[in-house]
Design an enzyme around this catalytic site. Structure first.
Site, mmCIF file in Angstrom:
data_model
loop_
_atom_site.group_PDB
_atom_site.id
_atom_site.type_symbol
_atom_site.label_atom_id
_atom_site.label_comp_id
_atom_site.label_asym_id
_atom_site.label_seq_id
_atom_site.Cartn_x
_atom_site.Cartn_y
_atom_site.Cartn_z
ATOM 1 N N TYR A 56 38.802 51.121 27.106
ATOM 2 C CA TYR A 56 38.490 52.578 27.749
ATOM 3 C C TYR A 56 37.463 53.615 26.925
ATOM 4 O O TYR A 56 37.360 53.247 25.661
ATOM 5 C CB TYR A 56 39.979 53.222 27.370
ATOM 6 C CG TYR A 56 40.498 53.551 28.540
ATOM 7 C CD1 TYR A 56 40.088 54.530 29.204
ATOM 8 C CD2 TYR A 56 41.705 52.882 29.106
ATOM 9 C CE1 TYR A 56 40.755 55.021 30.653
ATOM 10 C CE2 TYR A 56 42.220 53.253 30.282
ATOM 11 C CZ TYR A 56 41.645 54.089 30.983
ATOM 12 O OH TYR A 56 42.157 54.227 32.249
ATOM 13 N N GLU A 58 36.492 57.071 27.801
ATOM 14 C CA GLU A 58 36.518 58.276 28.396
ATOM 15 C C GLU A 58 35.258 59.217 27.637
ATOM 16 O O GLU A 58 35.364 59.063 26.539
ATOM 17 C CB GLU A 58 37.663 58.908 28.364
ATOM 18 C CG GLU A 58 38.497 58.654 29.693
ATOM 19 C CD GLU A 58 39.843 59.380 29.576
ATOM 20 O OE1 GLU A 58 40.062 60.055 28.715
ATOM 21 O OE2 GLU A 58 40.683 59.108 30.629
ATOM 22 N N ASP A 202 21.649 61.115 49.631
ATOM 23 C CA ASP A 202 22.300 60.104 49.356
ATOM 24 C C ASP A 202 21.797 59.138 49.801
ATOM 25 O O ASP A 202 21.550 58.540 51.071
ATOM 26 C CB ASP A 202 23.528 60.402 50.388
ATOM 27 C CG ASP A 202 24.601 59.274 50.058
ATOM 28 O OD1 ASP A 202 24.441 58.433 49.772
ATOM 29 O OD2 ASP A 202 25.717 59.616 50.534
ATOM 30 N N THR A 228 24.979 54.509 45.950
ATOM 31 C CA THR A 228 26.011 53.229 45.527
ATOM 32 C C THR A 228 24.865 52.095 45.014
ATOM 33 O O THR A 228 23.819 52.578 44.847
ATOM 34 C CB THR A 228 26.530 52.592 46.619
ATOM 35 O OG1 THR A 228 25.622 52.127 47.504
ATOM 36 C CG2 THR A 228 27.666 53.398 47.230
ATOM 37 N N LYS A 231 24.584 48.017 47.490
ATOM 38 C CA LYS A 231 23.824 47.771 49.057
ATOM 39 C C LYS A 231 22.620 47.117 48.638
ATOM 40 O O LYS A 231 22.314 45.997 48.230
ATOM 41 C CB LYS A 231 24.101 49.152 49.720
ATOM 42 C CG LYS A 231 25.490 49.506 50.041
ATOM 43 C CD LYS A 231 25.914 50.640 50.700
ATOM 44 C CE LYS A 231 27.115 51.164 50.653
ATOM 45 N NZ LYS A 231 27.310 52.628 51.491
ATOM 46 N N ARG A 237 29.710 46.718 42.783
ATOM 47 C CA ARG A 237 30.589 47.765 43.403
ATOM 48 C C ARG A 237 30.450 48.977 42.585
ATOM 49 O O ARG A 237 30.956 49.178 41.372
ATOM 50 C CB ARG A 237 31.962 47.564 43.596
ATOM 51 C CG ARG A 237 32.038 46.432 44.702
ATOM 52 C CD ARG A 237 31.160 46.673 45.740
ATOM 53 N NE ARG A 237 31.819 47.455 46.958
ATOM 54 C CZ ARG A 237 32.228 47.058 48.138
ATOM 55 N NH1 ARG A 237 32.423 45.663 48.406
ATOM 56 N NH2 ARG A 237 32.805 47.911 48.715
HETATM 57 C C1 LIG Z 1 28.403 53.481 51.637
HETATM 58 C C2 LIG Z 1 27.998 54.837 51.462
HETATM 59 C C3 LIG Z 1 28.771 55.705 50.565
HETATM 60 C C4 LIG Z 1 30.278 55.415 50.017
HETATM 61 O O1 LIG Z 1 30.073 54.340 49.181
HETATM 62 P P1 LIG Z 1 31.724 53.490 48.599
HETATM 63 O O2 LIG Z 1 31.165 52.912 47.755
HETATM 64 O O3 LIG Z 1 32.053 52.712 50.017
HETATM 65 O O4 LIG Z 1 32.413 54.974 48.378
HETATM 66 C C5 LIG Z 1 28.259 57.302 50.648
HETATM 67 N N1 LIG Z 1 27.229 57.387 51.229
HETATM 68 C C6 LIG Z 1 26.384 56.416 52.014
HETATM 69 C C7 LIG Z 1 25.418 57.398 52.806
HETATM 70 C C8 LIG Z 1 27.132 55.209 51.970
HETATM 71 O O5 LIG Z 1 26.335 54.606 52.725
#
Ligand SMILES: *Cc1c(COP(=O)(O)O)cnc(C)c1O
Length: 420
Positions: A56, A58, A202, A228, A231, A237
Site C-alpha cells: 500500500y 497512498e 485524451d 491509458t 492501447k 492496464r
Molecule cells: C479507452 C479510452 C478511455 C478509457 O479507458 P479505460 O481504461 O477503459 O477506462 C478513455 N478515453 C479514451 C479516448 C479511450 O479510448
C-alpha cells in the site's frame, strides 16, 4: 502454454488456470483487430505479476501515508521520469487506475459540479467520459458535444469554435475512441484559448503513435493530457495524467486524495517497463509500422468495396460503415470472430441503428503489428474480412471455418509474448 508458466496457479486453482491457458491460446490463434488492445511484452507481464501487488502506498514519493516505501518510491519515480522523457512533458502522474478514473480526476481538478464541459459526442467517436449523458461526467456536469461532418466524417473545427463561443465550456476534450484521423491540436488550442477553457487531449488510443513519432504530439498545445497505458502504448492496464507544471498540483490532488486510494504498484512498475520500451528506437519503428499496416488494410478494404468513415485512416484505426454490404455490425463481428478475426461492432457517425446493434465495425492494427504482421499481409486480411461478410450473408459456415483454419496456420509463424 502461458508464458511465464502458471504452474503454481494450475496446482492451486486448476479451474482459473485452465481458463487463463485457454485465453492465451485464443489470443495466439486470432487476428486481433480490436483497436484498443495489444500484446504486452513478457517483461511487462512479469512486472504485473510481482510482489508489488502486496504494498500500500497512498500519497506520492517522499510523502506517503504508510511505511516501507523504500523501493516503491524509486519505482514510481522511474515511471514518472520515463513518462516525462518519452512524451516531453513537465509533469506526469502515473497513479490513475485506468483511463476513465484518470478523466474523472481531470473534472475534479478543474470543474465544479454543474459547470460546462465540451467533448466529442460518443456516436461521432468520442469517449463516454467526455461528457456523454449516460456517464457520470454527463450527469454531474453540463455537457455540450461536437461531432463530425456528415459529408467528410471529419471534425468541423468551425462548428467546434461556434459551439465553444456560444456555450463557454471551462473544459474542452479532444481525442476519442473511434477517430481514424489526425487530431488538430493547434486548432483546438486556439479555440480553447479564445474561450478561456482548459484543453485536455485524451490520447488513450494514440499514445503509442505519439511516443513513436507517428502522430503529432499535443504537447505545447494541450496543457493537460490524459492517456491509458494499454492501447498502442503497449503497457499494462492503467493510465497517466500529464501536464504543464502549472497544473501539476491540481491534478495530483485530484487523483489522490480526491478520487483514489492506494496506487497499484505492480501496475506502476509495468508502466515504467513499458515506457522504457517506448523510449527505444525500435518502438518508433513499431509505431510507424502500425500506421503503415492500417493504411494498407484500409486501402485493401476500399478496393473490396468497403465504405470507410472519412475514406481511410491516418492512424491505427479504421471505421467501416457496413450499410452497403447488406449486413449490420453485430452479426458481421460475430461471424468474423468465428472466422478468427476479432474486432468490435461500432456506431458510425449519424448511425440510423441503435448503439447495441449499430451499422459499423471498428478495427485497429496495434496488436497484429506487435505480432509481426506487415503491410504484405493486409490484402489477405481484407480478403478474409470480405469473404467472411459474404459467407455470413449467404449462411455459408464452411467458408468461415476454412478461414479460421487459414488464420491459425498463418499466425503459427508469428510468436506471441505471453505464449510459448
Ligand atoms: C479507452 C479510452 C478511455 C478509457 O479507458 P479505460 O481504461 O477503459 O477506462 C478513455 N478515453 C479514451 C479516448 C479511450 O479510448
Amino acid at each position: 502454454m502461458h508464458q511465464p508458466a502458471i504452474t503454481e496457479l494450475a496446482a492451486a486453482d486448476p479451474e482459473i488456470a485452465g481458463l487463463v491457458e485457454q485465453e492465451a491460446k485464443r489470443q495466439y490463434e486470432k487476428i486481433r483487430l480490436i483497436a484498443s488492445e495489444n500484446y504486452v511484452s513478457t517483461a511487462v507481464l512479469e512486472a504485473t505479476g510481482t510482489v508489488l501487488t502486496n504494498k500500500y502506498s497512498e500519497g506520492y514519493a517522499g510523502k506517503r501515508y504508510y511505511e516501507g516505501q523504500q523501493l516503491v518510491d524509486p519505482i514510481e519515480n522511474l515511471a514518472i521520469e520515463r513518462a516525462k522523457s518519452v512524451f516531453g512533458v513537465e509533469h506526469a502522474n502515473v497513479q490513475p487506475y485506468s483511463g476513465s478514473p484518470a478523466n474523472l480526476a481531470v473534472y475534479l481538478a478543474f470543474l465544479q459540479p454543474g459547470e460546462t464541459v465540451m467533448g466529442m459526442a460518443l456516436p461521432a467517436g468520442g469517449h463516454l467520459t467526455h461528457g456523454w449523458n449516460v456517464s457520470a461526467t454527463g450527469k454531474w456536469f453540463r455537457s455540450v458535444a461536437y461531432g463530425v461532418r456528415k459529408d467528410t466524417g471529419l471534425v468541423d473545427l468551425d462548428e467546434v469554435r461556434e459551439l465553444a463561443l456560444a456555450e463557454r465550456p471551462k473544459l474542452i476534450w479532444c481525442g476519442g475512441t473511434a477517430i481514424p484521423r489526425t487530431i488538430d491540436y493547434p486548432a483546438f488550442a486556439e479555440i480553447a484559448n479564445e474561450v478561456g477553457a482548459v484543453l485536455v487531449a485524451d490520447i488513450a488510443h494514440i499514445a503509442g503513435l505519439i511516443a513513436g513519432g507517428a502522430h503529432p504530439s499535443p504537447v505545447g498545445h494541450a496543457p493537460v493530457i490524459s492517456t491509458t497505458t494499454h492501447k498502442t502504448l503497449r503497457g499494462p492496464r492503467g493510465a497517466m495524467l500529464m501536464s504543464t507544471a502549472e497544473h501539476a498540483k491540481a491534478l495530483d490532488k485530484a487523483v489522490f486524495p480526491g478520487l483514489q486510494g492506494g496506487p497499484h504498484n505492480h501496475t506502476t512498475a509495468a508502466i515504467a517497463v513499458a515506457l522504457g520500451e517506448a523510449g527505444k528506437p525500435e518502438f518508433s519503428a513499431y509505431a510507424h509500422a502500425i500506421v503503415a499496416n492500417a493504411k494498407a488494410l484500409a486501402e485493401a478494404l476500399v478496393e473490396r468495396g468497403f465504405d470507410l468513415v472519412s475514406g481511410g485512416t491516418d492512424n491505427h484505426l479504421i471505421l467501416i460503415d457496413l450499410t452497403n454490404k447488406g449486413i449490420a455490425g453485430k452479426p458481421a463481428a460475430k461471424a468474423l470472430d468465428r472466422a478468427g478475426i476479432e474486432l468490435n461492432y461500432n456506431s458510425v457517425p449519424f448511425d440510423p441503428r441503435k448503439p447495441f446493434d449499430p451499422s459499423g465495425l471498428r478495427l485497429g492494427t496495434a496488436a497484429i503489428t506487435t505480432r509481426g504482421l506487415g503491410t504484405e499481409h493486409m490484402a489477405k486480411v481484407a480478403e478474409w474480412i470480405d469473404q467472411t461478410v459474404q459467407a455470413e450473408n449467404a449462411g455459408d459456415e464452411a467458408t468461415v471455418e476454412r478461414i479460421a483454419g487459414e488464420i491459425r496456420e498463418l499466425l503459427d509463424g508469428y510468436p506471441m509474448p505471453g505464449w510459448a
